[in-house]
Design an enzyme around this catalytic site. Structure first.
Site, mmCIF file in Angstrom:
data_model
loop_
_atom_site.group_PDB
_atom_site.id
_atom_site.type_symbol
_atom_site.label_atom_id
_atom_site.label_comp_id
_atom_site.label_asym_id
_atom_site.label_seq_id
_atom_site.Cartn_x
_atom_site.Cartn_y
_atom_site.Cartn_z
ATOM 1 N N HIS A 18 -14.506 -8.972 5.795
ATOM 2 C CA HIS A 18 -15.047 -8.134 6.869
ATOM 3 C C HIS A 18 -15.390 -6.758 6.292
ATOM 4 C CE1 HIS A 18 -11.272 -5.920 7.286
ATOM 5 N NE2 HIS A 18 -10.606 -7.053 7.479
ATOM 6 N N HIS A 21 -13.102 -4.823 3.824
ATOM 7 C CA HIS A 21 -13.110 -5.236 2.413
ATOM 8 C C HIS A 21 -14.363 -4.702 1.718
ATOM 9 C CE1 HIS A 21 -10.885 -8.572 4.558
ATOM 10 N NE2 HIS A 21 -9.960 -8.049 3.785
ATOM 11 N N CYS A 126 7.452 -11.324 6.240
ATOM 12 C CA CYS A 126 6.192 -11.325 6.997
ATOM 13 C C CYS A 126 5.135 -11.990 6.128
ATOM 14 C CB CYS A 126 5.747 -9.915 7.367
ATOM 15 S SG CYS A 126 4.061 -9.905 8.026
ATOM 16 N N CYS A 129 1.993 -9.730 5.429
ATOM 17 C CA CYS A 129 2.142 -8.778 4.309
ATOM 18 C C CYS A 129 2.505 -9.499 3.030
ATOM 19 C CB CYS A 129 3.259 -7.775 4.593
ATOM 20 S SG CYS A 129 3.007 -6.739 6.019
ATOM 21 N N CYS A 143 6.055 -7.373 12.879
ATOM 22 C CA CYS A 143 5.478 -6.539 11.833
ATOM 23 C C CYS A 143 4.382 -5.688 12.474
ATOM 24 C CB CYS A 143 4.873 -7.414 10.730
ATOM 25 S SG CYS A 143 3.722 -6.511 9.672
ATOM 26 N N HIS A 146 0.744 -6.610 11.249
ATOM 27 C CA HIS A 146 0.136 -7.907 11.561
ATOM 28 C C HIS A 146 0.450 -8.437 12.959
ATOM 29 C CE1 HIS A 146 -0.056 -7.731 7.139
ATOM 30 N NE2 HIS A 146 -1.234 -8.268 7.352
ATOM 31 N N LYS A 295 -6.984 -0.370 13.346
ATOM 32 C CA LYS A 295 -7.479 -0.829 12.048
ATOM 33 C C LYS A 295 -8.352 -2.067 12.248
ATOM 34 C CE LYS A 295 -6.029 -2.840 7.687
ATOM 35 N NZ LYS A 295 -5.096 -3.784 7.063
ATOM 36 N N LYS A 298 -8.415 -8.800 10.531
ATOM 37 C CA LYS A 298 -8.444 -10.169 11.046
ATOM 38 C C LYS A 298 -7.355 -10.348 12.102
ATOM 39 C CE LYS A 298 -9.746 -14.442 11.148
ATOM 40 N NZ LYS A 298 -8.846 -15.484 10.741
HETATM 41 O O1 ME8 Z 1 -3.732 -6.841 0.534
HETATM 42 N N1 ME8 Z 1 -10.239 -0.243 6.347
HETATM 43 O O2 ME8 Z 1 -5.521 -8.276 0.320
HETATM 44 P P1 ME8 Z 1 -6.310 -8.051 1.678
HETATM 45 C C1 ME8 Z 1 -10.304 0.029 5.029
HETATM 46 N N2 ME8 Z 1 -4.349 -9.530 -1.625
HETATM 47 N N3 ME8 Z 1 -10.020 -0.861 4.066
HETATM 48 C C2 ME8 Z 1 -9.666 -2.091 4.444
HETATM 49 C C3 ME8 Z 1 -9.586 -2.458 5.797
HETATM 50 C C4 ME8 Z 1 -9.894 -1.469 6.781
HETATM 51 N N4 ME8 Z 1 -9.864 -1.703 8.076
HETATM 52 N N5 ME8 Z 1 -9.211 -3.746 5.866
HETATM 53 C C5 ME8 Z 1 -9.084 -4.182 4.585
HETATM 54 C C6 ME8 Z 1 -4.324 -7.735 -0.041
HETATM 55 N N6 ME8 Z 1 -9.351 -3.186 3.721
HETATM 56 C C7 ME8 Z 1 -3.816 -8.255 -1.353
HETATM 57 C C8 ME8 Z 1 -4.170 -7.255 -2.440
HETATM 58 S S1 ME8 Z 1 -4.200 -6.416 -4.965
HETATM 59 C C9 ME8 Z 1 -3.303 -6.701 -6.332
HETATM 60 C C10 ME8 Z 1 -3.665 -7.595 -3.807
HETATM 61 C C11 ME8 Z 1 -9.344 -3.277 2.259
HETATM 62 O O3 ME8 Z 1 -7.323 -9.124 1.733
HETATM 63 C C12 ME8 Z 1 -8.416 -2.246 1.623
HETATM 64 O O4 ME8 Z 1 -8.805 -2.053 0.288
HETATM 65 O O5 ME8 Z 1 -5.381 -7.881 2.803
HETATM 66 C C13 ME8 Z 1 -7.092 -2.964 1.664
HETATM 67 O O6 ME8 Z 1 -6.140 -2.388 0.786
HETATM 68 C C14 ME8 Z 1 -7.509 -4.344 1.255
HETATM 69 O O7 ME8 Z 1 -8.800 -4.539 1.887
HETATM 70 C C15 ME8 Z 1 -6.524 -5.430 1.672
HETATM 71 O O8 ME8 Z 1 -7.105 -6.681 1.406
#
Ligand code: ME8
Length: 507
Positions: A18, A21, A126, A129, A143, A146, A295, A298
């Site tokens: 989304h 990301h 969780c 997370c 949590c 989430h 925020k 999903k």
């Molecule tokens: O946490 N606003 O993956 P994830 C800004 N797999 N940035 C956002 C956002 C929002 N509303 N939503 C998502 C994970 N992001 C792990 C990471 S790294 C070694 C492992 C972005 O799919 C932001 O960069 O939940 C956030 O930190 C990341 O997507 C989380 O992606």
């Protein structure tokens, strides 16, 4: 040659991308393109985190074996950077053989260094997370991130002696006050460390999906440890026959959202120290894109699909809006109206019209040829601000301020048109030199703004340079007055940002 290595988080593949990301990916790309302009050797890493329990569960729900599932969904994640013109150097998947091998080697080193022990742990986990939670972290038993109730898990695992690294981490933070930016995030991470660190489980028992521990194959590496190691593992196999660690480690800059601060600012440096590696150069923690103060995520169910936005406004407009809508580093509400307004007001009007007017006037008044260079441009001050401030602002990840510095020049150029009124000068033969001067200043100023903007607007910038018949050399050295080529054959440019009717088009 200095090196610039930047990473995004590797995203979970339990659902599709989304705009949140896309946000981090866009920011990483802008920084990479800018550093490239400065002649640095750059490496931009992004990818997917595939060994999470939640990924395994989604695959199960869909009746697929996990590998089949991740192979399918990884394709839509590979589309994300393409969609927003993010020109990454390597897309890592944690299911890559090269990654798995490296993870085993990495944790074996920690094991051999004596930082791992076996223990039984019971706690609330969780799955959103992918982390254990304390009661104090829950809100109404759920949590807060989430909105789901954590599960009770009791396992005999292998533990990482994080507590033993508290002093070393504090020393690191004290020695490097810019290790984590912005400053308030540095403070947050440092006070978390100062508050005392608990050892954490580095493995999971009874889960078939993941990288097996090299010394006990009945357990897999905890998904967060597996995931963090990607930043280093990628460098070992991204280019066949090359080990990029020599060039890019520890030059790494990790760009992350605030949700994953502790893993990156505390766990990751400790794991690196335990395995005998240097810690990364810097971490930048940005805020959340929100809709109505929530925020975008999903689990909240308020996602915006970047594809919908790009198909209406184009990728440049989405990139531009991402850095301008919210001050980079802070949380901020975004709306489709704000995207529409920026598109119309800033891209179509400020920039698009400037290109149309400049090229049309050069075509009409000077037969399509840019007049000779002038010694002292009337726009020297905003040009100098771009040359000097944009690199400094981007060095501290202030993408929003850098875009504003460039926009100040764009606005100054428009103002220059209005105050000098070239159409009046053109009526008076005795003012031909004044007209020459103004037209050169406009063309050269626009050229400079465009080169500076090319990291933000990688599609439009070459078009503008093309319309001005300027070479496609984006080197930052060219962000200086008087370097415009006295090109001919310039005709009125076609509109760069065509009208889009209603902001609801992308809803
Ligand atoms: O946490 N606003 O993956 P994830 C800004 N797999 N940035 C956002 C956002 C929002 N509303 N939503 C998502 C994970 N992001 C792990 C990471 S790294 C070694 C492992 C972005 O799919 C932001 O960069 O939940 C956030 O930190 C990341 O997507 C989380 O992606």
């Amino acid at each position: 040659m200095s090196s610039f290595y930047i990473t995004t988080p590797i995203y979970y593949v339990n659902s599709t991308p989304h705009i949140g990301h896309a946000y981090t990916t866009i920011a990483a790309d802008i920084l990479t393109r800018h550093h490239k302009q400065r002649g640095e050797a750059t490496f931009f890493l992004t990818g997917t985190d595939e060994h999470a329990s939640k990924v395994y569960r989604v695959a199960e729900e869909q009746g697929l074996d996990p590998k089949t599932y991740v192979d399918r969904i990884a394709e839509s994640w590979k589309e994300l950077p393409k969609l927003v013109d993010a020109d990454y150097d390597f897309f890592i998947r944690t299911t890559d053989e090269g990654h798995k091998r490296f993870v085993q080697d990495f944790i074996q080193r920690i094991y051999d260094n004596g930082h791992i022990y076996q223990d039984t742990y019971a706690g609330l986990y969780c799955v959103g997370c992918e982390a254990f939670k304390t009661e104090a972290e829950l809100v109404d038993g759920k949590c807060p991130e989430h909105g789901i109730e954590p599960e009770w898990i009791e396992e005999t695992n292998y533990f990482f002696r994080l507590s033993a690294f508290q002093e070393q981490l504090l020393e690191l933070y004290d020695a490097r006050p810019d290790f984590v930016l912005p400053r308030f995030r540095y403070n947050e991470a440092r006070s978390f460390i100062a508050g005392g660190l608990q050892d954490f489980s580095l493995s999971r028992a009874g889960q078939p999906w993941g990288v097996p521990l090299p010394w006990d194959e009945s357990q897999v590496v905890y998904v967060w440890v597996d995931a963090l190691i990607n930043y280093l593992s990628a460098l070992t196999y991204a280019r066949e026959g090359e080990d990029l660690r020599a060039q890019f480690w520890p030059e790494a800059r990790h760009l992350i959202g605030k949700d994953i601060l502790r893993f990156h600012c505390v766990f990751w440096p400790a794991l690196l120290l335990a395995a005998g590696y240097d810690v990364p150069k810097q971490l930048f923690v940005h805020g959340y894109l929100q809709l109505d103060d929530r925020k975008i995520s999903k689990s909240v169910g308020n996602v915006i699909d970047p594809l919908d936005l790009v198909s209406v406004y184009g990728s440049d407009a989405v990139r531009f809006w991402a850095v301008r809508a919210v001050s980079f580093g802070q949380d901020g509400n975004v709306t489709l109206e704000s995207l529409h307004d920026r598109y119309q007001g800033e891209l179509a009007n400020d920039l698009g019209n400037l290109v149309s007017r400049t090229t049309a006037m050069i075509a009409r008044y000077r037969d399509g040829r840019i007049p000779p260079a002038v010694e002292h441009s009337s726009l020297a001050a905003p040009i100098e601000a771009v040359r000097r401030d944009v690199p400094a602002q981007l060095d501290v990840f202030d993408l929003t301020a850098a875009a504003e510095t460039i926009w100040t020049l764009v606005r100054a150029l428009n103002k220059h048109v209005e105050t000098t009124r070239p159409w009046d000068l053109a009526k008076d033969e005795s003012r031909a030199q004044d007209l020459d001067r103004v037209l050169y200043e406009l063309a050269d100023g626009l050229r400079i703004a465009t080169i500076a903007l090319s990291a933000f607007l990688p599609r439009s910038a070459p078009e503008i340079l093309g319309a001005l018949r300027q070479p496609l050399d984006l080197s930052w050295d060219n962000v200086a007055p008087g370097r415009g080529v006295q090109a001919g054959g310039i005709g009125p440019a076609a509109p760069l940002f065509p009208r889009v009717d209603a902001p609801t088009a992308a809803a």
